[in-house]
Design an enzyme around this catalytic site. Structure first.
Site, PDB file in Angstrom:
ATOM      1  N   PRO A 110      40.100  44.308  72.375  1.00 44.14           N
ATOM      2  CA  PRO A 110      39.239  43.211  72.840  1.00 44.14           C
ATOM      3  C   PRO A 110      40.071  42.137  73.512  1.00 44.14           C
ATOM      4  O   PRO A 110      41.083  41.688  72.962  1.00 44.14           O
ATOM      5  CB  PRO A 110      38.594  42.697  71.541  1.00 44.14           C
ATOM      6  N   CYS A 142      39.649  38.450  75.557  1.00 48.14           N
ATOM      7  CA  CYS A 142      38.772  37.355  75.969  1.00 48.14           C
ATOM      8  C   CYS A 142      38.826  37.162  77.482  1.00 48.14           C
ATOM      9  O   CYS A 142      39.903  37.170  78.076  1.00 48.14           O
ATOM     10  CB  CYS A 142      39.178  36.077  75.264  1.00 48.14           C
ATOM     11  N   ALA A 186      36.298  39.237  71.824  1.00 49.02           N
ATOM     12  CA  ALA A 186      35.824  38.410  70.719  1.00 49.02           C
ATOM     13  C   ALA A 186      34.494  37.772  71.098  1.00 49.02           C
ATOM     14  O   ALA A 186      34.404  37.024  72.080  1.00 49.02           O
ATOM     15  CB  ALA A 186      36.854  37.329  70.394  1.00 49.02           C
ATOM     16  N   GLN A 205      33.791  43.132  68.997  1.00 50.10           N
ATOM     17  CA  GLN A 205      34.521  42.355  68.002  1.00 50.10           C
ATOM     18  C   GLN A 205      33.722  41.086  67.719  1.00 50.10           C
ATOM     19  O   GLN A 205      33.585  40.224  68.577  1.00 50.10           O
ATOM     20  CB  GLN A 205      35.920  41.996  68.505  1.00 50.10           C
ATOM     21  N   TYR A 216      41.932  32.649  63.650  1.00 52.64           N
ATOM     22  CA  TYR A 216      40.532  32.258  63.726  1.00 52.64           C
ATOM     23  C   TYR A 216      39.924  32.173  62.320  1.00 52.64           C
ATOM     24  O   TYR A 216      40.630  32.304  61.317  1.00 52.64           O
ATOM     25  CB  TYR A 216      39.781  33.193  64.673  1.00 52.64           C
ATOM     26  N   ARG A 243      40.016  43.472  62.138  1.00 48.32           N
ATOM     27  CA  ARG A 243      41.313  43.156  62.744  1.00 48.32           C
ATOM     28  C   ARG A 243      42.002  42.095  61.898  1.00 48.32           C
ATOM     29  O   ARG A 243      41.381  41.087  61.531  1.00 48.32           O
ATOM     30  CB  ARG A 243      41.176  42.665  64.176  1.00 48.32           C
ATOM     31  N   LEU A 302      52.852  45.406  72.646  1.00 51.55           N
ATOM     32  CA  LEU A 302      53.876  45.923  73.559  1.00 51.55           C
ATOM     33  C   LEU A 302      54.041  47.439  73.438  1.00 51.55           C
ATOM     34  O   LEU A 302      55.147  47.968  73.386  1.00 51.55           O
ATOM     35  CB  LEU A 302      55.208  45.208  73.345  1.00 51.55           C
ATOM     36  N   ARG A 361      47.010  43.813  77.530  1.00 51.59           N
ATOM     37  CA  ARG A 361      47.547  43.401  78.826  1.00 51.59           C
ATOM     38  C   ARG A 361      47.976  44.595  79.662  1.00 51.59           C
ATOM     39  O   ARG A 361      47.812  44.598  80.888  1.00 51.59           O
ATOM     40  CB  ARG A 361      48.728  42.461  78.613  1.00 51.59           C
TER      41      ARG A 361
END
Length: 365
Positions: A23, A25, A57, A100, A182, A230, A301, A324
């Site tokens: 997920p 944003c 999210a 999510q 969060y 998560r 990564l 990413r």
């Protein structure tokens, strides 16, 4: 045969491979409603050949958004907007789709990253966030309101309502967001949870509210459809949330019927000190898988096909999630399949793109 391109079952859901789109944003919704951007963004990722796509999210209430541009699922309007996007995506992709469900807690009311990411004070058009305790994330933030019993019940109800809406939308799985600093992570960590009631203090008490939310989401979603969580395995701060506590949390989740756990780290404290490198979070996933006893997703990564293959083939995790990296290369699963000898689902319009000499790369959607 490539382990990365072998199927895996989560509850009644069978994924065709072990590649998950994490997920991410987008900060591109209006009043929580999905936009044309989401149709483009999710649409092209749904053609990537990954085994599972997790929608960003998605706030369970307006006050739980990280930013004013966050996606939401708290009203008929937000549900209908997401339904439009999902209808378009599903016309051309069979990829399983999860969402999510999230609440930002004290990290709510911030600007989008490309606008600086700073908090927006209520006086400047933002809102006062909620948290387990009146403890700021950063010095310049608004002091959050501590959730009282009525507030806790409101959040429980919002998660239940969002889970029911996700079920109506035909969402295949739910991931409950208890990571990255969060709200649910804030309850777990002693750095942010200073409560003196049944929801603070001991590890058992700090886990209580996140476990209640999991139970509520599980009860509100269709039986058999997977619900996972998560987590941040560590705060990367002395005296904070750590891998030992994460294992205890995972074991408690497993006893409640949790179907998978997605293992990340950090995000709770400005004091965190993270040593970043290829696969730097994989050891956390490996330990949680071994001691938590449920399917585990590794993140962080993971960029190369052989690296992803080694993680799942050696049993360090059951799945890998890309964020990413798949934004940079939206056809990463195609390229990994070509390297590892796997197959991916692709639309017939793209069959001719298979590289010369590569056979059996694509199967029809």
């Amino acid at each position: 045969m490539s382990t990365l391109f072998s199927p895996i079952s989560l509850g009644s859901l069978v994924l065709p491979n072990r590649i998950v789109i994490a997920p991410m944003c987008q900060y591109s919704a209006s009043n929580g409603e999905a936009s044309d951007w989401h149709e483009i963004h999710l649409g092209h990722l749904a053609l990537s050949g990954a085994g599972l796509l997790i929608i960003e999210a998605t706030a369970v209430e307006a006050e739980g958004r990280i930013s004013p541009g966050d996606l939401g699922l708290w009203s008929d309007q937000t549900e209908q907007a997401l339904a439009r996007v999902l209808h378009a995506v599903r016309r051309y992709s069979p990829m399983p789709i999860a969402v999510q469900l999230a609440h930002a807690g004290r990290k709510a009311s911030t600007r989008a990253p490309w606008e600086g990411g700073q908090s927006i004070l209520a006086a400047d058009g933002g809102w006062v966030p909620y948290a387990p305790s009146p403890v700021k994330f950063a010095d310049h933030d608004e002091l959050p309101h501590a959730l009282d019993e009525a507030g806790l019940q409101r959040v429980r109800d919002r998660f239940a309502d969002a889970a029911r809406r996700a079920d109506r939308l035909g969402i295949d799985a739910i991931e409950v967001h208890a990571a990255h600093g969060y709200l649910l992570h804030q309850f777990l960590s002693p750095l942010s949870n200073r409560r003196e009631d049944a929801y603070g203090g001991s590890l058992e008490n700090r886990m209580r509210f996140p476990l209640e939310i999991f139970d509520i989401v599980r009860a509100s979603f269709a039986p058999g459809k997977p619900v996972g969580v998560r987590v941040s395995a560590t705060d990367w701060v002395e005296g904070g949330w750590d891998p030992d506590q994460t294992v205890a949390f995972a074991q408690a989740l497993r006893q409640r019927g949790c179907d998978f756990i997605d293992v990340s780290s950090g995000g709770l404290s400005m004091q965190q000190k993270i040593s970043v490198g290829p696969g730097y979070q994989v050891p956390f996933a490996e330990r949680v898988r071994k001691e938590g006893g449920m399917p585990t997703i590794a993140v962080g990564l993971i960029t190369e096909p052989q690296q992803a293959e080694e993680i799942v083939a050696s049993g360090k995790a059951d799945m890998v999630a890309l964020a990413r990296g798949i934004l940079y290369n939206p056809r990463w699963p195609w390229h990994a399949a070509a390297v590892l000898g796997g197959e991916v689902a692709a639309p017939p319009q793209y069959f001719r793109s298979s590289p010369h000499g590569v056979k059996r790369l694509f199967r029809g959607t």
